[in-house]
Scaffold this active site. Structure first.
Site, PDB file in Angstrom:
ATOM      1  N   GLU A 161       2.998  49.216  24.406  1.00  0.00           N
ATOM      2  CA  GLU A 161       3.546  50.533  24.095  1.00  0.00           C
ATOM      3  C   GLU A 161       3.909  50.677  22.623  1.00  0.00           C
ATOM      4  OE1 GLU A 161       4.113  49.658  28.402  1.00  0.00           O
ATOM      5  OE2 GLU A 161       4.623  48.580  26.548  1.00  0.00           O
TER       6      GLU A 161
ATOM      7  N   ARG B 170      10.620  50.983  25.321  1.00  0.00           N
ATOM      8  CA  ARG B 170      10.154  49.818  24.566  1.00  0.00           C
ATOM      9  C   ARG B 170       9.655  50.202  23.175  1.00  0.00           C
ATOM     10  NH1 ARG B 170       6.463  46.190  28.492  1.00  0.00           N
ATOM     11  NH2 ARG B 170       7.829  44.536  27.777  1.00  0.00           N
TER      12      ARG B 170
ATOM     13  N   LYS C  37      -8.590  40.238  41.991  1.00  0.00           N
ATOM     14  CA  LYS C  37      -7.607  41.244  42.384  1.00  0.00           C
ATOM     15  C   LYS C  37      -8.058  41.896  43.694  1.00  0.00           C
ATOM     16  CE  LYS C  37      -5.034  45.116  40.367  1.00  0.00           C
ATOM     17  NZ  LYS C  37      -4.843  45.955  39.166  1.00  0.00           N
TER      18      LYS C  37
END
Length: 604
Positions: free
Chosen positions: A341, A369, A261
């Protein structure tokens, strides 16, 4: 899905390569392998120069430069389908599919290029996803449709980060894809050890073990996938033959790719979480202004010092949601569950059932969600869980998937849930303390992505209700939800200048509607509610229903966000366009006063 390939131009020269000459993926496929490192360097330069000026996702896109080049050379988009999960790693994809100039000049600007895949931008963008763990489900459905139609020779490729594999939807899709040997889907696992934060959980540990256990079946093979890798995701020469092999297998396959990354930009490699996103540097001498998130972070840490039963839960975002401070002071009481979530909410329910008071910090848009879990796992059991919803209302450049404009409509349907909306820093601290002190059911606290602004004092408090301003013989009641109080106060003065007497109130606890607010509303001729949520099912709708149920014939006129997906843009501009400003509120009041009330209509 069946759109033709774009019209091509002459391919770039073999001796050198310029990014500006790559107008489409066919041009890219004509570039010799030896020149690809130079092309990758140009792409990284464009990303760094653009994102550090206009803001955007930096680290994720720097990490997929070579991978995206290889994908577009091996697969023929849009005939072959490339899906990116999440869409914030699609900048390179946009650059290589004819959107270089738009990227450099308009990324995340009003009317410009979206920071996520957007179907209306290009035939190469198939899904508009910016919520994690969904691309595999899309891939499963697309592959099923291709099998029915007879287009099984068109590849379906899903690029999925290891962080996205912490989300439950990913495993639901893997369970289905792996069992269908006649519907090949290529899962490119972009393993960089991060989602926003370092990837957590047992799956991350399993991925780290794979290079040393080549003889033992791994998770994906147990699920029915062929497994290839790990392969260096920054080596196009190594990637291309593996991707060709994956396509040729004709079965579900996982290509495990290792990337870094922030690759190519030292600050992003050194601080992968901090530079997941980046923006323009602050102007010299500029004084930083406190944000809502920062005030919440400090207050929760103070509450944690007083209350050993208070714990914190995050879905892979301890920094952005303000839990990093709490985690640093109380690491044993802060739980990062990954991009999950739904699990975060039900795990919090378990914590509450066992005597703790969980604070679940989550973006307002991501609460969508977990609505079912909030309803059935928390509220049904009347458990004391506090939800802190960051990024409520308009978020700005992240666009329609990130605007937190649905939460009040959803939360208003949950029995026993109390919802607070602070108008300033002092109210945020006050309401957060009240929320964690409440033991008879769940609570929620919402605030925007913005600087927190000045304090808005009250002249009187009636039970939980704050009166901010009151003119003698007021006929109009302005009900301010959270930070809209600032604009309501400004509107009050504009109305006074027109000779219109008004009261401004902040309910503080905005849902359910308090009896004191009903009584206050019935003392006025017209009520105008102001909220940065859609009007359907919001506070205004709830107040109108409560007044009707109480037999009060007072009209309620909501000033709210329209019920449609709003494009990315500057937060202030979107609010003004939606009427959520002082002049917009005044316009609504003027129109409302010209209409007869139900009582007046009945006497005509």
């Amino acid at each position: 899905m069946n759109a033709p390939l774009p019209t091509t131009q002459a391919a770039p020269a073999v001796a050198a390569v310029r990014l500006s000459a790559i107008a489409n993926p066919e041009h890219l496929r004509a570039v010799p392998l030896a020149l690809l490192p130079a092309l990758a360097a140009q792409i990284r330069t464009m990303i760094i120069e653009t994102v550090t000026v206009v803001s955007g996702h930096l680290g994720p896109n720097l990490g997929v430069v070579e991978l995206t080049i290889a994908l577009h050379r091996v697969f023929e988009s849009p005939r072959d389908t490339l899906l990116f999960d999440t869409g914030h790693q699609a900048y390179v994809h946009k650059i290589l599919t004819g959107r270089q100039r738009a990227f450099a000049e308009t990324l995340r600007q009003p009317g410009g290029l979206s920071g996520y895949p957007l179907r209306e931008e290009s035939v190469h963008d198939v899904i508009e996803n910016s919520h994690a763990s969904t691309a595999l489900g899309y891939a499963d459905g697309i592959a099923k449709a291709r099998a029915i139609i007879g287009d099984g020779d068109r590849a379906v490729v899903a690029v999925v980060g290891d962080g996205a594999l912490t989300g439950g939807m990913a495993y639901e899709a893997l369970n289905n894809i792996g069992a269908a040997k006649d519907r090949p889907v290529i899962v490119v696992l972009n393993d960089n050890g991060h989602s926003y934060s370092p990837t957590v959980g047992a799956v991350a540990a399993h991925l780290g073990e794979l290079p040393g256990r080549a003889d033992a079946p791994n998770l994906f093979e147990h699920l029915g996938f062929a497994y290839l890798g790990p392969v260096d995701g920054h080596d196009v020469a190594a990637l291309e033959p593996v991707l060709h092999q994956a396509r040729g297998l004709g079965c579900p396959v996982v290509v495990h790719v290792r990337t870094v990354k922030g690759k190519g930009y030292a600050p992003a490699c050194a601080h992968p979480e901090k530079l997941h996103t980046a923006g323009p540097a602050a102007k010299p001498g500029a004084r930083p202004t406190p944000t809502w998130t920062a005030v919440f972070a400090a207050e929760l840490a103070e509450i944690g010092a007083r209350r050993s039963d208070v714990v914190a839960v995050t879905a892979a975002m301890p920094g952005p949601t303000g839990l990093a401070t709490f985690a640093a002071r109380f690491p044993e009481r802060c739980f990062d569950v990954g991009i999950a979530e739904q699990h975060a909410v039900t795990s919090a329910a378990g914590l509450a059932a066992a005597g703790m008071h969980p604070v679940v910090a989550i973006y307002a848009t991501f609460l969508n969600r977990a609505y079912d879990l909030l309803l059935m796992d928390v509220a049904l059991h009347r458990l004391p869980v506090t939800f802190v919803l960051d990024r409520a209302g308009i978020t700005g450049p992240d666009g329609p998937s990130h605007h937190g404009m649905w939460d009040l409509s959803l939360l208003g349907t949950v029995p026993g849930l109390r919802v607070a909306a602070p108008r300033d820093a002092e109210r945020l601290r006050e309401l957060l303390s009240e929320a964690v002190d409440y033991h008879d059911g769940p609570t929620a606290l919402r605030f925007p992505k913005a600087s927190i602004g000045h304090a808005v004092p009250a002249i009187e408090r009636i039970a939980a209700l704050d009166i901010l301003l009151r003119a003698p013989a007021a006929e109009v009641l302005l009900v301010a939800v959270g930070p809209t109080a600032t604009e309501c106060v400004a509107a009050w003065q504009l109305l006074a200048d027109r000779g219109i007497a008004a009261t401004v109130t902040d309910p503080r606890w905005v849902l359910p509607i308090a009896d004191e607010l009903i009584a206050l509303a019935t003392a006025h001729r017209v009520v105008v509610t102001v909220e940065d949520n859609i009007g359907a099912g919001g506070v205004g709708a709830a107040l109108a229903h409560a007044l009707t149920a109480a037999g009060a014939m007072v009209p309620v006129h909501p000033v709210a966000l329209p019920r449609r997906f709003l494009a990315h843009g500057h937060r202030r501009d979107i609010l003004v366009e939606s009427g959520l400003c002082a002049t917009g509120i005044v316009d609504t009041v003027v129109r409302a006063r010209q209409l007869p009330t139900p009582i007046e209509r009945g006497t005509q």
